[in-house]
Design a protein around this motif. Structure first.
Motif, PDB file in Angstrom:
ATOM      1  N   ASN A 221      15.808  -1.054   9.775  1.00 21.56           N
ATOM      2  CA  ASN A 221      16.078  -0.130   8.663  1.00 21.56           C
ATOM      3  C   ASN A 221      15.389  -0.589   7.380  1.00 21.56           C
ATOM      4  O   ASN A 221      14.879   0.213   6.613  1.00 21.56           O
ATOM      5  CB  ASN A 221      17.583  -0.003   8.413  1.00 21.56           C
ATOM      6  N   ARG A 222      15.396  -1.913   7.225  1.00 25.30           N
ATOM      7  CA  ARG A 222      14.748  -2.449   6.033  1.00 25.30           C
ATOM      8  C   ARG A 222      13.251  -2.068   6.032  1.00 25.30           C
ATOM      9  O   ARG A 222      12.697  -1.650   5.045  1.00 25.30           O
ATOM     10  CB  ARG A 222      14.896  -3.977   6.015  1.00 25.30           C
ATOM     11  N   PHE A 223      12.625  -2.190   7.191  1.00 19.41           N
ATOM     12  CA  PHE A 223      11.200  -1.834   7.292  1.00 19.41           C
ATOM     13  C   PHE A 223      10.986  -0.336   7.095  1.00 19.41           C
ATOM     14  O   PHE A 223      10.020   0.090   6.477  1.00 19.41           O
ATOM     15  CB  PHE A 223      10.636  -2.271   8.655  1.00 19.41           C
ATOM     16  N   LEU A 224      11.934   0.447   7.616  1.00 17.80           N
ATOM     17  CA  LEU A 224      11.798   1.904   7.504  1.00 17.80           C
ATOM     18  C   LEU A 224      11.753   2.372   6.058  1.00 17.80           C
ATOM     19  O   LEU A 224      11.148   3.384   5.731  1.00 17.80           O
ATOM     20  CB  LEU A 224      12.979   2.583   8.207  1.00 17.80           C
ATOM     21  N   LYS A 225      12.423   1.624   5.214  1.00 15.93           N
ATOM     22  CA  LYS A 225      12.501   2.037   3.806  1.00 15.93           C
ATOM     23  C   LYS A 225      11.288   1.600   2.996  1.00 15.93           C
ATOM     24  O   LYS A 225      11.173   1.903   1.821  1.00 15.93           O
ATOM     25  CB  LYS A 225      13.764   1.439   3.178  1.00 15.93           C
ATOM     26  N   MET A 226      10.372   0.869   3.605  1.00 17.03           N
ATOM     27  CA  MET A 226       9.236   0.346   2.836  1.00 17.03           C
ATOM     28  C   MET A 226       8.244   1.453   2.513  1.00 17.03           C
ATOM     29  O   MET A 226       8.080   2.395   3.296  1.00 17.03           O
ATOM     30  CB  MET A 226       8.540  -0.768   3.607  1.00 17.03           C
ATOM     31  N   SER A 227       7.579   1.324   1.377  1.00 17.03           N
ATOM     32  CA  SER A 227       6.673   2.405   0.978  1.00 17.03           C
ATOM     33  C   SER A 227       5.347   2.346   1.731  1.00 17.03           C
ATOM     34  O   SER A 227       4.726   3.351   2.018  1.00 17.03           O
ATOM     35  CB  SER A 227       6.429   2.354  -0.529  1.00 17.03           C
ATOM     36  N   ASP A 228       4.948   1.131   2.138  1.00 21.53           N
ATOM     37  CA  ASP A 228       3.679   0.986   2.847  1.00 21.53           C
ATOM     38  C   ASP A 228       3.811   1.552   4.270  1.00 21.53           C
ATOM     39  O   ASP A 228       4.716   1.165   5.029  1.00 21.53           O
ATOM     40  CB  ASP A 228       3.341  -0.522   2.890  1.00 21.53           C
ATOM     41  N   ALA A 229       2.894   2.464   4.629  1.00 17.78           N
ATOM     42  CA  ALA A 229       3.008   3.137   5.922  1.00 17.78           C
ATOM     43  C   ALA A 229       2.904   2.151   7.078  1.00 17.78           C
ATOM     44  O   ALA A 229       3.625   2.248   8.075  1.00 17.78           O
ATOM     45  CB  ALA A 229       1.907   4.186   6.043  1.00 17.78           C
ATOM     46  N   TYR A 230       2.012   1.165   6.909  1.00 17.00           N
ATOM     47  CA  TYR A 230       1.824   0.191   7.990  1.00 17.00           C
ATOM     48  C   TYR A 230       3.134  -0.559   8.247  1.00 17.00           C
ATOM     49  O   TYR A 230       3.582  -0.713   9.379  1.00 17.00           O
ATOM     50  CB  TYR A 230       0.711  -0.792   7.621  1.00 17.00           C
ATOM     51  N   LEU A 231       3.756  -1.000   7.165  1.00 16.00           N
ATOM     52  CA  LEU A 231       4.993  -1.768   7.323  1.00 16.00           C
ATOM     53  C   LEU A 231       6.119  -0.905   7.890  1.00 16.00           C
ATOM     54  O   LEU A 231       6.932  -1.366   8.680  1.00 16.00           O
ATOM     55  CB  LEU A 231       5.406  -2.390   5.987  1.00 16.00           C
ATOM     56  N   ARG A 232       6.113   0.380   7.491  1.00 20.01           N
ATOM     57  CA  ARG A 232       7.149   1.291   8.029  1.00 20.01           C
ATOM     58  C   ARG A 232       7.048   1.368   9.553  1.00 20.01           C
ATOM     59  O   ARG A 232       8.047   1.386  10.257  1.00 20.01           O
ATOM     60  CB  ARG A 232       6.978   2.676   7.413  1.00 20.01           C
TER      61      ARG A 232
END
Ligand code: PEP
Ligand code: MG
Length: 749
Positions: A282-293
């Motif tokens: 979930n933490r990654f899902l909220k990231m603005s960077d598309a790659y990290l999402r």
């Protein structure tokens, strides 16, 4: 050019559907080479023809177009397995005009075979209107591309997506690992478990859950390394990267720490796993960077893999309630040990080879096994299958005619077994009276109550690893005394050779994982135990205590590669003996032996003869090390030749040397339990063979029906042969002439 190559391969391997992947391939290749036409044909061996699968430039609207192997330039490429590059295709003698293809407009022709491990899977062709020779660079480009395409196609085939409909008979080929045939429903190992299926659960045994989690993480790391190594030569860099990412995440102290904290709060290991993985993703899902999402999904997948390992390293449980053919990704001795024997008809493993320990165990259990089978994940549980452990064939949902054929073969097998059983307790000797000692290989099975085998006069190899592998910690001295005592008692009055712990290689301890690039050349056998004298001493003391009053113990040292290791081992054994004698004055010194499985030992027999009482040849490893071929690796299984001329010469050299130095020798590798191996060894002069329980009756029967003098002659003949296939064939013919064809059956086909 390299970039173009990489791009094409990457685009192609990213497309999941194989048909579409071929479309992408022809379109991009045609563009990259600036030509007008690119076509891929795949081979259909059943109909001896090439089938057009994708083209950019020919008239093709998806209908079936075939070119017989014997016809045209495309057929010539397939037959010769070499590229053909000609400027004026239509004037070539092999040219054949196929009106439906509309290729009359093209003159220039460059055809390259698509070869995967010596097999021509198809042909890729470039064509152009101008009558010109394709350049050498273009030819090299196409050859490189074809080699990469071969891997993609072979991979698709392994996944069960073979594009060619050959005779409607769904048969797969693997490595015949344990003889016999079986017909029955498929049972599949549960491969995918979903995180969202895990329900809240608490534990009162936090320590145990923490231990399970730690073991799980280690097992997963080993698996990722193995997978990464397996994919190393592969082209799909995405797949490689994912295993690196998993490894990186798993080594992250934060993730480990969070998992630990969650369990310490009282949650069960799998519930803790679900919560932590979901929180991270979930933490990654909220990231603005598309790659990290996008990494959120990777984390969930890692979680599901961990869940799988968690469940499998906890306690392998099998909900099998009827006789089945077990299909697994990788067969391990542990897994096999956990499956109820009465329901085990046969095993099929996607990985592995003939002399992996799991294969040896299958043979010991008398269960047909085929390894290295590219069986698709889409083959459903309960589908009927036939396993041919002689030829390595696996038939999925076979037609009635094939089932009938195998039913008949199965009946013949049963007849042979009952014939063999009748002779089991008779003396082990050839027709002309040469006595051969037959001994038992035991210990690979989890079953600690060792079964009495009426056909043997003792135990030639008791492998002690399994009792170590099946535990969550090293077995205590007392546990070992009990275990070894049972074995010595079961064969009281007969010699029992117990081998000290031989972990490493393909046998790792879940609680002490060893991670190495080359495990078979690494920290294995005596190397491991000499570095852990505590473990070694406990084991030796346990053996000695168990032998008190029974006096039938011999100790065998695995993987000795130099005399220093032997001296160090003897010193430790002496120390253990002195310690035991203090409490049990009547303990007797055991006989001590060395396994000959590292080639260096072939030349040190005079030195060995001064310090040990006997040697036992481990042909499984000796062959692996002599031929430099991993006994576990499906890819090189054909190079593992158990009757390779050098292996036979090494065995002869060793025997002569032992006889000269009056050092007793026996064979405990799988070769001894193989009818062809046994007759060769006895013909060579070996008088003591140790083998698994299922083979004892068969080998005794074979030996009782041949003359020793004929075996000596056979041995002389094969010693002048250069190829193991020739040696094998010759021995098979010999057995057939002696009326023993049933022991070397070639399978149905
Ligand atoms: C051998 O190497 O031949 C042998 C008997 O030992 P293991 O198969 O257990 O390595
Ligand atoms: Mg060995």
């Amino acid at each position: 050019m390299l970039n173009q190559l990489r791009d094409i391969v990457e685009h192609v391997s990213r497309v999941e559907d194989v048909y579409q992947a071929l479309e992408v391939f022809v379109n991009e290749t045609q563009k990259a080479v600036h030509t007008e036409c690119c076509t891929v044909y795949l081979a259909n061996d059943s109909f001896q023809r090439l089938e057009l699968m994708a083209t950019k430039g020919l008239t093709y609207d998806g209908e079936t177009i075939h070119i017989p192997y014997s016809e045209g330039l495309v057929g010539l490429v397939k037959r010769s397995a070499e590229p053909i590059n000609i400027a004026k295709a239509q004037s070539h003698s092999a040219f054949k005009y196929f009106p439906q293809l509309g290729e009359e407009v093209y003159e220039a022709f460059l055809g390259t075979p698509i070869i995967y491990r010596k097999q021509v899977l198809g042909v890729v062709v470039l064509q152009q209107r101008d009558s010109r020779q394709f350049s050498e660079t273009e030819e090299a480009f196409l050859v490189t591309l074809a080699a990469q395409l071969a891997v993609i196609i072979a991979h698709a085939r392994e996944q069960g997506h073979w594009l060619i409909d050959d005779k409607g008979l769904n048969s797969l080929n693997g490595i015949a690992a344990s003889p016999g045939v079986a017909i029955g429903p498929i049972w599949r190992e549960e491969v995918s478990m979903r995180l969202h299926d895990v329900l809240p659960a608490s534990t009162i045994n936090v320590e145990r859950e923490l231990e399970w989690m730690a073991v799980t993480i280690e097992n997963a790391l080993i698996d990722f390394r193995r997978m990464r190594k397996k994919l190393d030569g592969d082209i799909n860099k995405d797949a490689l990267a994912i295993f690196d990412l998993y490894t990186h995440l798993l080594n992250d102290p934060m993730l480990r720490g969070d998992l630990k904290k969650q369990i310490q709060k009282g949650d069960s290991a799998d519930w803790a796993l679900r919560q932590i993985i979901e929180a991270y993703s979930n933490r990654f899902l909220k990231m603005s960077d598309a790659y990290l999402r996008e990494r959120a999904q990777d984390i969930r997948e890692l979680g599901e893999r961990l869940l799988f390992f968690l469940h499998n390293s906890q306690r392998p449980q099998f909900d099998i309630d009827k006789p089945v053919i077990v299909v697994v990704r990788e067969l391990t001795a542990t897994l096999l040990a956990a499956i109820p024997k009465k329901y085990l008809l046969a095993v099929v493993s996607q990985e592995g080879a003939t002399n992996s320990h799991a294969a040896i165990l299958s043979r010991a259990l008398g269960v047909p096994a085929v390894m290295g089978v590219g069986i698709s994940d889409t083959v459903a549980a309960d589908t009927t299958a036939i396993i041919d452990g002689y030829s390595g064939e696996v038939f999925i949902d076979p037609p009635k005619a094939i089932i009938d054929e195998y039913d008949a073969l199965y009946d013949e097998e049963k007849e042979l077994s009952s014939l063999v059983d009748q002779d089991i307790a008779l003396p082990s000797q050839t027709i002309d009276g040469r006595a051969i000692t037959l001994l038992l290989n035991a210990g690979l099975s989890a079953d600690s109550s060792i079964a009495i085998n009426a056909g043997v006069t003792g135990v030639g190899l008791y492998r002690t690893e399994i009792s170590f592998i099946l535990k969550q910690r090293f077995p205590s001295e007392e546990e070992q005394v009990n275990l070894y005592g049972n074995v010595l008692e079961a064969y009281s009055g007969q010699s029992v050779v117990m081998r000290t712990l031989d972990v490493g290689g393909d046998k790792s301890l879940p609680y002490l994982p060893i991670q190495e690039e080359n495990p078979f050349l690494g920290w294995r056998g005596i190397r491991f135990t000499l570095d852990h004298p505590d473990i070694f001493l406990i084991q030796i003391r346990a053996m000695l205590v168990a032998s008190i009053q029974r006096n039938n113990l011999s100790i065998l040292l695995p993987m000795i590669s130099n005399i220093q290791e032997l001296d160090d081992s003897l010193e430790l054994i002496e120390q253990a003996f002195t310690e035991v004698k203090e409490h049990y004055p009547n303990v007797r010194r055991p006989r001590i032996g060395v396994m000959i499985e590292v080639p260096s030992m072939l030349f040190l027999v005079p030195q060995l003869a001064q310090s040990v009482d006997f040697v036992s040849v481990g042909t499984n490893d000796l062959t692996q090390y002599l031929l430099a071929v991993d006994r576990n690796n499906t890819k090189v299984a054909n190079v593992y030749e158990s009757v390779h001329p050098s292996v036979l010469r090494a065995l002869k050299l060793l025997l002569d040397s032992c006889q000269q130095h009056k050092l007793p020798i026996s064979i405990c590798g799988e070769l001894a339990g193989d009818p062809v191996g046994a007759i060769l060894l006895v013909g060579m002069g070996y008088q003591s063979l140790s083998m698994n329980s299922a083979n004892v009756g068969r080998i005794k029967y074979v030996l009782r029906h041949v003359e020793h003098s004929k075996l000596e002659r056979l041995n002389e003949q094969v010693m002048s042969m250069n190829h193991s296939s020739e040696i094998h064939q010759h021995c098979k013919q010999f057995l057939e002439q002696q009326g023993l064809a049933g022991f070397v059956r070639a399978g149905k086909s």
